[in-house]
Design an enzyme around this catalytic site. Structure first.
Site, PDB file in Angstrom:
ATOM      1  N   ASP A 140       0.850  -1.207   0.000  1.00  0.00           N
ATOM      2  CA  ASP A 140       0.000   0.000   0.000  1.00  0.00           C
ATOM      3  C   ASP A 140       0.880   1.248   0.000  1.00  0.00           C
ATOM      4  O   ASP A 140       0.575   2.242   0.667  1.00  0.00           O
ATOM      5  CB  ASP A 140      -0.941   0.001   1.221  1.00  0.00           C
ATOM      6  N   LYS A 142       2.205   4.638  -0.986  1.00  0.00           N
ATOM      7  CA  LYS A 142       1.681   5.839  -1.664  1.00  0.00           C
ATOM      8  C   LYS A 142       2.139   7.033  -0.827  1.00  0.00           C
ATOM      9  O   LYS A 142       2.494   6.867   0.346  1.00  0.00           O
ATOM     10  CB  LYS A 142       0.154   5.776  -1.770  1.00  0.00           C
ATOM     11  N   ASN A 145       1.332   7.471   2.798  1.00  0.00           N
ATOM     12  CA  ASN A 145       1.919   6.550   3.792  1.00  0.00           C
ATOM     13  C   ASN A 145       3.403   6.777   3.979  1.00  0.00           C
ATOM     14  O   ASN A 145       4.105   5.899   4.479  1.00  0.00           O
ATOM     15  CB  ASN A 145       1.636   5.095   3.387  1.00  0.00           C
ATOM     16  N   ASP A 160       1.674   2.579   8.068  1.00  0.00           N
ATOM     17  CA  ASP A 160       0.491   1.852   7.612  1.00  0.00           C
ATOM     18  C   ASP A 160       0.819   0.529   6.931  1.00  0.00           C
ATOM     19  O   ASP A 160       0.821   0.425   5.709  1.00  0.00           O
ATOM     20  CB  ASP A 160      -0.364   2.730   6.705  1.00  0.00           C
ATOM     21  N   THR A 179      -4.729   1.200  -3.479  1.00  0.00           N
ATOM     22  CA  THR A 179      -5.363   2.404  -4.021  1.00  0.00           C
ATOM     23  C   THR A 179      -5.146   2.389  -5.538  1.00  0.00           C
ATOM     24  O   THR A 179      -4.003   2.259  -5.984  1.00  0.00           O
ATOM     25  CB  THR A 179      -4.692   3.644  -3.386  1.00  0.00           C
TER      26      THR A 179
HETATM   27  C1  LIG Z   1       1.666  14.614  12.149  1.00  0.00           C
HETATM   28  C2  LIG Z   1       0.802  13.485  11.623  1.00  0.00           C
HETATM   29  C3  LIG Z   1      -0.291  13.792  10.794  1.00  0.00           C
HETATM   30  C4  LIG Z   1      -1.131  12.775  10.296  1.00  0.00           C
HETATM   31  C5  LIG Z   1      -0.839  11.440  10.644  1.00  0.00           C
HETATM   32  C6  LIG Z   1       0.270  11.130  11.458  1.00  0.00           C
HETATM   33  C7  LIG Z   1       1.110  12.135  11.971  1.00  0.00           C
HETATM   34  C8  LIG Z   1       0.294   9.703  11.585  1.00  0.00           C
HETATM   35  C9  LIG Z   1       1.137   8.775  12.227  1.00  0.00           C
HETATM   36  C10 LIG Z   1       0.876   7.413  12.073  1.00  0.00           C
HETATM   37  C11 LIG Z   1      -0.223   6.939  11.309  1.00  0.00           C
HETATM   38  C12 LIG Z   1      -0.522   5.454  11.153  1.00  0.00           C
HETATM   39  C13 LIG Z   1      -1.067   7.865  10.684  1.00  0.00           C
HETATM   40  C14 LIG Z   1      -0.815   9.216  10.829  1.00  0.00           C
HETATM   41  N1  LIG Z   1      -1.479  10.275  10.282  1.00  0.00           N
HETATM   42  C15 LIG Z   1      -2.707  10.178   9.478  1.00  0.00           C
HETATM   43  C16 LIG Z   1      -2.441  10.405   8.026  1.00  0.00           C
HETATM   44  C17 LIG Z   1      -1.555   9.315   7.469  1.00  0.00           C
HETATM   45  N2  LIG Z   1      -1.893   9.013   6.083  1.00  0.00           N
HETATM   46  C18 LIG Z   1       1.916   6.718  12.826  1.00  0.00           C
HETATM   47  O1  LIG Z   1       2.071   5.511  12.925  1.00  0.00           O
HETATM   48  N3  LIG Z   1       2.750   7.644  13.373  1.00  0.00           N
HETATM   49  C19 LIG Z   1       2.308   8.903  13.041  1.00  0.00           C
HETATM   50  O2  LIG Z   1       2.868   9.922  13.392  1.00  0.00           O
END
Ligand SMILES: Cc1ccc2c(c1)c1c3c(c(C)cc1n2CCCN)C(=O)NC3=O
Length: 277
Positions: A140, A142, A145, A160, A179
């Site tokens: 996945d 992209k 991620n 992810d 995706t």
């Molecule tokens: C500052 C910030 C902003 C959005 C974040 C993250 C950190 C984030 C994080 C993670 C995941 C699985 C999703 C996350 N997202 C959601 C968007 C990811 N596609 C993660 O595992 N660590 C992160 O900081």
């Protein structure tokens, strides 16, 4: 490996704002009370009954935990701190990185310089090389991620691993959808997936980073799939007039239909476009 703690998560962590959500998971910023350290808490809804469409079966959730446990000591793979099972959700406590998505970074800039794009790709490839050396495919990949450690720095983390799998020749994996924009022809054709499936996605990501446009995106998901299986893409001069032949060569060696002919992660690390001068 990591046992799932049944301690109440909220007794050990303070939970703050949502920072993202997906089909089966919500991610929230949280603070560990004992250390005041910040983390990202990924709440994955558990599927109550087999026939339900809500949530994920425990064995699918366990796959992501297993993959993270195997990989997360690598500096480019997000690290897993703790796992909780609070009945309705499995909560992964993950390293929090502040720079946000590479996707947003591109959107603000339209496109990146080739030096910047090549530097990002070099790191992504180091992370993918590490995964592939453990026979694990991300499946996945992209820009959403790929997270930046901080806005102005070029250090990234891959996140992810919900669709990631150990790819063994024995067990054929066919039933997957990522995706549309980033899926390889073998996914659209329900042929066996392999590590090379990630390399196709890296070709698409590179194309987007250097041009700001997407190679196969159509007006509908079906049109996108048709473009992918036909490997129907061009280096439109509108977007590629200033792009080096080396960058185009790198992309051409990844957007190859035959998985056996696609560059591997190891080979792509020694492609001249990636080699730091
Ligand atoms: C500052 C910030 C902003 C959005 C974040 C993250 C950190 C984030 C994080 C993670 C995941 C699985 C999703 C996350 N997202 C959601 C968007 C990811 N596609 C993660 O595992 N660590 C992160 O900081």
């Amino acid at each position: 490996g990591i046992e799932y703690s049944t301690e109440p998560f909220e007794s050990l962590y303070e939970v703050y704002e949502d920072i993202g959500s997906g089909q089966f998971a919500v991610v929230r910023r949280c603070v560990e009370k004992a250390t005041r350290s910040e983390y990202a808490a990924k709440y994955i809804r558990k599927r109550r009954v087999a026939s339900s469409r809500r949530g994920l079966p425990l064995e699918v959730i366990a796959r992501e935990v297993h993959v993270l446990q195997k990989l997360h000591k690598h500096q480019i793979i997000i690290s897993l701190h703790q796992v909780f099972d609070n009945g309705q959700h499995v909560i992964l406590v993950l390293e929090l990185v502040r720079g946000g998505e590479l996707f947003e970074h591109i959107s603000e800039r339209e496109r990146l310089s080739e030096e910047e794009a090549s530097a990002f790709l070099h790191q992504i490839l180091l992370g993918v090389c590490h995964m592939h050396s453990h026979d694990i495919a991300h499946l996945d990949l992209k820009p959403e991620n790929v997270l930046l450690l901080s806005k102005n720095r070029q250090h990234i983390k891959l996140i992810d691993f919900g669709l990631s799998r150990v790819i063994t020749d024995a067990e054929e994996v066919r039933d997957l959808m990522g995706t549309a924009e980033f899926v390889a022809p073998e996914i659209v054709n329900y042929e066996p997936l392999c590590l090379a499936t990630d390399m196709w996605a890296i070709g698409v990501i590179t194309y987007i980073l250097v041009s700001g446009s997407s190679p196969f995106l159509g007006d509908s998901q079906q049109e996108t799939f048709n473009n992918v299986t036909a490997v129907d893409y061009t280096f439109d001069t509108q977007y590629f007039s200033g792009t080096s032949d080396l960058a185009k060569d790198f992309i051409c060696r990844l957007l190859v239909k035959d998985v056996r002919k696609r560059m591997t992660a190891k080979e792509s690390l020694s492609h001249p476009w990636i080699q730091p001068e």
